[in-house]
Design a protein around this motif. Sequence first.
Motif, short mmCIF file in Angstrom:
data_model
loop_
_atom_site.label_atom_id
_atom_site.label_comp_id
_atom_site.label_asym_id
_atom_site.label_seq_id
_atom_site.Cartn_x
_atom_site.Cartn_y
_atom_site.Cartn_z
N ALA A 10 -11.87 45.91 -12.02
CA ALA A 10 -10.88 45.54 -11.00
C ALA A 10 -11.49 45.69 -9.62
O ALA A 10 -11.96 46.75 -9.26
CB ALA A 10 -9.65 46.44 -11.13
N VAL A 11 -11.54 44.58 -8.85
CA VAL A 11 -12.09 44.59 -7.51
C VAL A 11 -11.25 43.72 -6.60
O VAL A 11 -10.45 42.91 -7.05
CB VAL A 11 -13.55 44.06 -7.50
N GLN A 12 -11.44 43.89 -5.31
CA GLN A 12 -10.84 42.98 -4.35
C GLN A 12 -11.68 41.70 -4.32
O GLN A 12 -12.90 41.75 -4.36
CB GLN A 12 -10.84 43.63 -2.96
N TYR A 14 -13.86 38.62 -3.36
CA TYR A 14 -14.85 38.40 -2.31
C TYR A 14 -14.69 36.97 -1.79
O TYR A 14 -14.53 36.03 -2.58
CB TYR A 14 -16.24 38.63 -2.90
N ARG A 15 -14.77 36.78 -0.51
CA ARG A 15 -14.48 35.49 0.12
C ARG A 15 -15.35 34.36 -0.43
O ARG A 15 -14.87 33.26 -0.69
CB ARG A 15 -14.69 35.62 1.63
N TRP A 16 -16.64 34.62 -0.59
CA TRP A 16 -17.58 33.58 -1.01
C TRP A 16 -17.88 33.67 -2.50
O TRP A 16 -18.97 33.31 -2.95
CB TRP A 16 -18.87 33.69 -0.22
N ARG A 17 -16.91 34.13 -3.30
CA ARG A 17 -17.19 34.40 -4.71
C ARG A 17 -17.55 33.14 -5.50
O ARG A 17 -18.42 33.19 -6.37
CB ARG A 17 -16.02 35.13 -5.37
N TRP A 18 -16.91 32.01 -5.21
CA TRP A 18 -17.21 30.81 -6.01
C TRP A 18 -18.56 30.21 -5.67
O TRP A 18 -19.33 29.88 -6.58
CB TRP A 18 -16.08 29.79 -5.88
N PRO A 19 -18.93 30.07 -4.38
CA PRO A 19 -20.33 29.66 -4.11
C PRO A 19 -21.34 30.64 -4.68
O PRO A 19 -22.39 30.23 -5.19
CB PRO A 19 -20.39 29.64 -2.57
N ALA A 20 -21.02 31.95 -4.61
CA ALA A 20 -21.93 32.96 -5.17
C ALA A 20 -22.08 32.77 -6.68
O ALA A 20 -23.18 32.96 -7.23
CB ALA A 20 -21.42 34.36 -4.85
N LEU A 21 -20.98 32.40 -7.36
CA LEU A 21 -21.03 32.19 -8.80
C LEU A 21 -22.01 31.06 -9.15
O LEU A 21 -22.78 31.16 -10.12
CB LEU A 21 -19.64 31.87 -9.34
N PHE A 22 -22.02 30.00 -8.37
CA PHE A 22 -22.93 28.89 -8.65
C PHE A 22 -24.39 29.29 -8.41
O PHE A 22 -25.30 28.79 -9.07
CB PHE A 22 -22.55 27.67 -7.81
N VAL A 23 -24.62 30.20 -7.48
CA VAL A 23 -25.98 30.75 -7.29
C VAL A 23 -26.41 31.48 -8.56
O VAL A 23 -27.54 31.31 -9.05
CB VAL A 23 -26.02 31.69 -6.08
N LYS A 133 -18.59 40.94 -11.69
CA LYS A 133 -17.59 41.99 -11.91
C LYS A 133 -17.15 42.63 -10.60
O LYS A 133 -16.04 43.16 -10.50
CB LYS A 133 -18.14 43.05 -12.88
N GLU A 134 -18.00 42.60 -9.59
CA GLU A 134 -17.65 43.18 -8.30
C GLU A 134 -16.90 42.20 -7.40
O GLU A 134 -16.09 42.62 -6.57
CB GLU A 134 -18.93 43.63 -7.58
N MET A 135 -17.15 40.89 -7.56
CA MET A 135 -16.61 39.90 -6.63
C MET A 135 -15.23 39.38 -7.03
O MET A 135 -14.43 39.02 -6.17
CB MET A 135 -17.57 38.70 -6.51
N PHE A 136 -14.95 39.32 -8.34
CA PHE A 136 -13.75 38.64 -8.81
C PHE A 136 -12.65 39.64 -9.19
O PHE A 136 -12.93 40.67 -9.81
CB PHE A 136 -14.08 37.77 -10.01
N GLU A 139 -7.66 38.85 -12.60
CA GLU A 139 -7.02 37.60 -13.05
C GLU A 139 -7.96 36.40 -13.01
O GLU A 139 -7.70 35.37 -13.65
CB GLU A 139 -5.78 37.30 -12.20
N GLU A 140 -9.09 36.51 -12.29
CA GLU A 140 -10.06 35.41 -12.23
C GLU A 140 -11.31 35.69 -13.05
O GLU A 140 -12.18 34.83 -13.17
CB GLU A 140 -10.46 35.14 -10.78
N MET A 141 -11.40 36.91 -13.62
CA MET A 141 -12.61 37.31 -14.32
C MET A 141 -12.90 36.40 -15.51
O MET A 141 -14.03 35.96 -15.72
CB MET A 141 -12.48 38.75 -14.79
N GLY A 142 -11.87 36.11 -16.30
CA GLY A 142 -12.06 35.26 -17.47
C GLY A 142 -12.55 33.87 -17.09
O GLY A 142 -13.43 33.30 -17.75
N LYS A 143 -12.00 33.32 -16.03
CA LYS A 143 -12.41 31.99 -15.59
C LYS A 143 -13.86 32.00 -15.12
O LYS A 143 -14.64 31.06 -15.40
CB LYS A 143 -11.50 31.51 -14.45
N ALA A 144 -14.25 33.06 -14.41
CA ALA A 144 -15.62 33.15 -13.91
C ALA A 144 -16.61 33.26 -15.07
O ALA A 144 -17.61 32.53 -15.12
CB ALA A 144 -15.76 34.36 -12.98
N PHE A 145 -16.34 34.17 -16.01
CA PHE A 145 -17.24 34.28 -17.15
C PHE A 145 -17.18 33.06 -18.05
O PHE A 145 -18.15 32.74 -18.74
CB PHE A 145 -16.92 35.55 -17.96
#
Length: 481
Positions: A10-12, A14-23, A133-136, A139-145
């Motif tokens: 569980a984290v707050q 992060y603003r740039w989490r989706w661009p960071a995910l693509f990196v 795990k730190e950025m998302f 509720e968005e963790m499943g979508k990110a993974f």
Amino acid sequence: MTMTAPVAGAVQPYRWRWPALFVILAAEVMDLLDALVTTIAAPTIQKDLGGSDSLVQWLGAGYTMAMAVGLITGGRLGDLYGRRRMFLVGATGFTAASLLCGVAMSPEMLVGSRVLQGLFGAVMIPQGLGLIKEMFPPEEMGKAFGMFGPVMTISSVGGPVLAGWLVDADFFGTGWRMIFLINLPIGLAAALAGLRFLPERRLSDATRLDLVGVLLVSVASVLLIYPLIQGRELDWPAWTFVSMAASAVVFALFGRYEARRSASGKDPLVTPSLFRKRAFTGGMVAGLAFFSGMIGLSLVFSLYTQLGLGYSPLKAGLTGLPQAIGGVVGFGLAMSGLREKLGRGLLQIGVVVMAAGAAVLGLTIHLAGLDVGPWQLAPGLLLVGVGMGLTMAPFFDIVLAGVEPRESGSASGTLTAVQQLGGALGTAVLGTLLFNLLKHQWSFGAAMQAAVWVEIGLLALTFALSFLLPRHPVPEQQAAH
């Protein structure tokens, strides 16, 4: 190719989490492609650079063995020095090692550069998973993974075909070198984007590295893999058997050292209590058998199609496409609800389907001989792929269901390292078997059938050990606490 079980947190956001995910996904693509490309390109590389048959094995085993050893400590480096910093170190080093592979002028330089790739990959990959795990938020963790599934699928389908195409296309006269040079734009883009989008966080309670443990497990791995690959060419001198026996001794010393380190209150490389759990030890051996057979069979099949049947690298890559497509189908079926419903049963069904596919493949090669064509090989390969997808989808969650939450981090890292070590072991064992049979005047078809039977035996061992595993994975909401 690295597949790691996610651990929720569980984290707050992060603003740039989706661009960071693509990196992070770009880094995964580099790792996945480089785990696959040399199985197709190896015969061409050997023809160009020279070297013995062991070069073909070391191109894969050097990478995966280095990755296996490095992964055990890769995540902890991020805890100590910051995940963003270590991701950038890993991505930059991986890109530089790829350049060294692309300009290698000797077999020794190429294998050494592959080892460097594996080590830097082991630094890079765990940081991405930790950053997610730190950025998302939960509720968005499943979508990110969930984004990793399509990336792994596309890479597994496209990797061998891309390698074959690049080798045959011979862009700018580079030939096989382009399979490594293609990492340069991807790696540089990942590093530059990482500077911009990845957050810098460091754990205040991070523990020190267990350097003695790293040294022991590294030595034990080399003592096992090196004689398995080189022994055949040297006609199995006595030192090869001494080395393999010494490997078992050093692995035992590693276990004893880790237990003493844990008892003294220091943080061990691997949590010793894991090995007192039947489910985890059974899962670890099952994983070693499964991944050894899977990766080893891919190597010998590529050698069979190119050296035995005379296929070009591109045709060889396309011939293996049904297995990759089958993997996509199997993984999709598993994630459609069967994974949660059947649990361990799905893993067992997958192993049986994969063994049936291997048997069909072996029978096809036996009946058709050297006149066999890609379409005749397709049914067996498709079944192998479907079984592979059905097995891999629940594997990590099922094994991790048998450990305590406080042990899940160490258990996940150990299983991922076992996956990579299995790849190195399978490359060594099945590659050595194939070359040894050919040396004794076996036909390529007969040698390939023997490799298929070894794979079926490893799958039978996986099936038997699967009964030690928990019946169902831990529910996601429980794993998050």
